[in-house]
Scaffold this active site. Structure first.
Site, PDB file in Angstrom:
ATOM      1  N   GLY A 312       0.790  -1.224   0.000  1.00 42.14           N
ATOM      2  CA  GLY A 312       0.000   0.000   0.000  1.00 42.14           C
ATOM      3  C   GLY A 312       0.822   1.274   0.000  1.00 42.14           C
ATOM      4  O   GLY A 312       1.883   1.367  -0.631  1.00 42.14           O
ATOM      5  N   SER A 313       0.348   2.260   0.740  1.00 41.12           N
ATOM      6  CA  SER A 313       0.906   3.612   0.677  1.00 41.12           C
ATOM      7  C   SER A 313       2.337   3.716   1.167  1.00 41.12           C
ATOM      8  O   SER A 313       2.971   4.760   1.012  1.00 41.12           O
ATOM      9  CB  SER A 313       0.025   4.567   1.484  1.00 41.12           C
ATOM     10  N   ALA A 314       2.877   2.652   1.766  1.00 41.66           N
ATOM     11  CA  ALA A 314       4.288   2.675   2.154  1.00 41.66           C
ATOM     12  C   ALA A 314       5.188   2.806   0.932  1.00 41.66           C
ATOM     13  O   ALA A 314       6.368   3.139   1.056  1.00 41.66           O
ATOM     14  CB  ALA A 314       4.635   1.410   2.940  1.00 41.66           C
ATOM     15  N   ASP A 609      -5.046   6.159   6.699  1.00 40.87           N
ATOM     16  CA  ASP A 609      -4.234   5.169   5.985  1.00 40.87           C
ATOM     17  C   ASP A 609      -3.592   4.192   6.952  1.00 40.87           C
ATOM     18  O   ASP A 609      -3.328   4.521   8.080  1.00 40.87           O
ATOM     19  CB  ASP A 609      -3.147   5.882   5.193  1.00 40.87           C
TER      20      ASP A 609
END
Length: 609
Positions: A312-314, A609
């Site tokens: 994901g957003s990592a 998130d």
């Protein structure tokens, strides 16, 4: 030999002249001849006796010398003359960076039977079943009486069990020497060490071979007779390992997660100080590998090195760093984030409406998918793929774990524009948490790619390992610090320790296709201290859910981040990091906590998130 004449003519003529009897001369000559023959026979007999005595002396000397050698030698199991290699049971110890023993060998015994020597097979079977509950008396009795000459009963037994077997008094129950692998810390660092078992076995010895982890990867080194007295030193810090596992276990329980991963890595060298995967196991009692079902259901599954996840957003900091490195943007460049974003028949949404424009820094702070997608497509598929390759995202992690070498990232078959955008915010590509920790080390340390390792060494990356400029690294560090200071990872804003990092929440893919809406992988990839990073910490939770005010939350900001924050608070003192407190912050209370108003706003951000 010239024979003497019996009647020498000269003597006969002389005797006749003197009037003597010539026949006496013949008698004298016969007597002299007989005496000479006796002397010669005596000499031959004496020579034979001397030779025979010398042979006896040499023979008894050789026998005596051989008996002396045998009495001084250590008794070993007789071996056939087929030329088979001896079984080497020795194996080098494994220690942590400070010399604490993680794995060693201990001497114990094996138990076997020679059934033909058993006096009372039924009684022996019954008493053995009482000592070893996993044995069946009836089955043992059948094996003792079916005509076989040899039977293994137990590969290893404890001293107490050996004494109890000895007390049975059966001459057909015998013990063999054994060395077994011992892990004195139990389940601590289980997925790093892996475990060991028996290879070739004999009555007098058994070969110890690695079955997983560093035991398998470094098996030849650990079994090398020339190195057996030199411990294998790991980069692991046992105190940090214990602290990380304890925090991770509690966080996994608090967040009702199916599994958890924690990786602590030195930012400048890639040396791993601690690595945990839960659930875990005790290498002393290593369970059997699963033969069906999901491998991740087994405690043997190393989520850090084997688990391939969409994180994901990592991934968004990598997307931003690439755009900055290419000179396309700066942290303050404004990007169109008006949504939803249409691309063909696909639509990209943000968690909230963040307005029409956000700076690159705020794209990370608020975790905008649309903003990351626009950055990614601006860089292009070729540049994105090349950059991810440079930071190690497209190949197995070169760490000394046998599981890592067999785990290849899952990449899109066709690296299209749509794939480029979704990868920009961490979807469409599945990597291990170790991949993510390696990439974040490069973002944190000035732009140098490290080689992750669990072996202690003095290696450090050089300019040949550069993947981004020092300036890009510094700007990325500052942006990630803002994610913690005022963004989705605000719960990790620990007083005294400036933490930088990025959250990531990804829906888990379903076996039949698509994504589950109630199952996620939540991740927080971080480093600290933010201004001069020394350590990278990645924490991931598998299917977490936390209940707040009767509402279920699965986002990383409310699951992975609190666990990581607790881990940093525990680990920093263990690692020798002293807290540094900045001047008074109006948003903080006198005791270092957050004011109620600020805490409320940050709580809202953490749910994004």
């Amino acid at each position: 030999m010239i024979r003497r004449p019996l009647r020498p003519l000269a003597r006969v003529l002389s005797a006749r002249a003197e009037g003597s009897d010539p026949d006496l001369i013949e008698a004298e000559e016969r007597a002299a001849r007989l005496a000479q023959r006796h002397r010669e026979e005596r000499r031959k007999a004496e020579t034979r006796l001397m030779l025979l005595g010398a042979v006896f002396i040499l023979g008894f000397t050789a026998v005596g010398a051989r008996m002396t050698l045998l009495s001084a030698a250590v008794p070993v199991e007789p071996r056939g003359s087929a030329g088979s290699e001896p079984i080497h049971a020795q194996r080098a110890d494994i220690v942590d960076r400070d010399g604490a023993v993680l794995a060693t060998n201990i001497v114990t015994a094996s138990l076997y039977a020679q059934p033909r020597d058993l006096i009372d097979p039924a009684n022996a079977a019954r008493q053995l079943a009482g000592i070893f509950p996993d044995l069946d008396a009836g089955d043992l009795t059948r094996k003792f009486t079916d005509g076989r000459k040899f039977l293994w009963i137990k590969r290893t037994i404890s001293p107490e069990q050996r004494q109890r077997v000895h007390d049975i008094g059966e001459p057909g129950l015998l013990f063999g020497p054994r060395e077994v692998r011992l892990y004195p810390n139990g389940a601590v660092a289980a997925h790093i060490l892996g475990g060991a078992g028996f290879g070739r076995e004999g009555v007098g010895a058994a070969e110890i071979v690695g079955t997983a982890g560093v035991e398998r990867q470094m098996d030849s080194r650990l079994r090398d007779p020339a190195e057996v007295d030199t411990p294998l030193r790991l980069s692991i810090d046992l105190d940090a390992q214990v602290a990380l596992e304890e925090v991770l276990a509690k966080g996994m329980a608090d967040m009702n997660a199916r599994g958890a991963v924690g990786i602590l890595m030195e930012a400048d060298t890639g040396q791993i100080r601690a690595l945990a995967s839960l659930p875990d196991f005790d290498p002393n009692l290593r369970p059997a590998p699963p033969v069906s079902g999901d491998p991740a259901d087994s405690p043997l599954f190393n989520r850090a090195a084997q688990g391939r996840y969409e994180l994901g957003s990592a991934f968004k900091p990598l997307t931003a760093a690439l755009a900055i490195e290419r000179g396309e943007v700066t942290p303050h460049t404004m990007i169109d984030t008006k949504g939803p974003m249409k691309w063909g028949r696909y639509t990209i949404h943000d968690f909230h409406d963040y307005g029409d424009r956000l700076s690159v820094e705020d794209i990370l702070v608020h975790s905008s998918n649309i903003g990351a997608a626009r950055l990614a497509i601006g860089s292009g598929a070729a540049a994105q793929k090349a950059f991810l390759g440079r930071v190690g995202m497209l190949a197995p992690v070169p760490v000394e774990l046998s599981e890592a070498a067999r785990t290849t990232p899952m990449l899109p078959r066709n690296w299209s524009d749509l794939s480029t955008m979704t990868i920009g915010f961490g979807h469409g590509i599945a990597v291990t948490p170790l991949h993510l920790a390696t990439a974040y080390a490069a973002l944190a340390n000035g732009g140098l790619l490290v080689h992750p390792s669990i072996l202690a060494s003095d290696w450090r990356p050089g300019e040949a390992d550069r993947v981004i400029s020092a300036r890009t690294s510094a700007e990325t560090r500052e942006m990630l610090r803002q994610v913690v200071a005022r963004g989705t990872a605000n719960i990790a804003d620990i007083p005294g320790y400036d933490v930088a990092g990025k959250t990531g929440t990804a829906d888990k893919p379903l076996p039949q296709g698509g994504y589950a809406r109630d199952k996620t992988i939540s991740t927080f990839a971080s480093f600290f201290p933010a201004d001069h990073p020394e350590y990278v910490l990645v924490v991931s939770l598998d299917e977490p859910v936390t209940i707040i005010n009767k509402t279920a939350f699965r986002t990383a900001g409310l699951t992975a981040v609190p666990v990581a924050a607790k881990a940093i608070e525990r680990l920093a003192p263990v690692l020798g990091l002293r807290p540094e407190y900045p001047p008074a912050d109006p948003g903080r209370t006198a005791d270092g906590g957050k004011s109620p108003e600020r805490a409320a706003s940050l709580y809202t951000l953490a749910g994004n998130d």
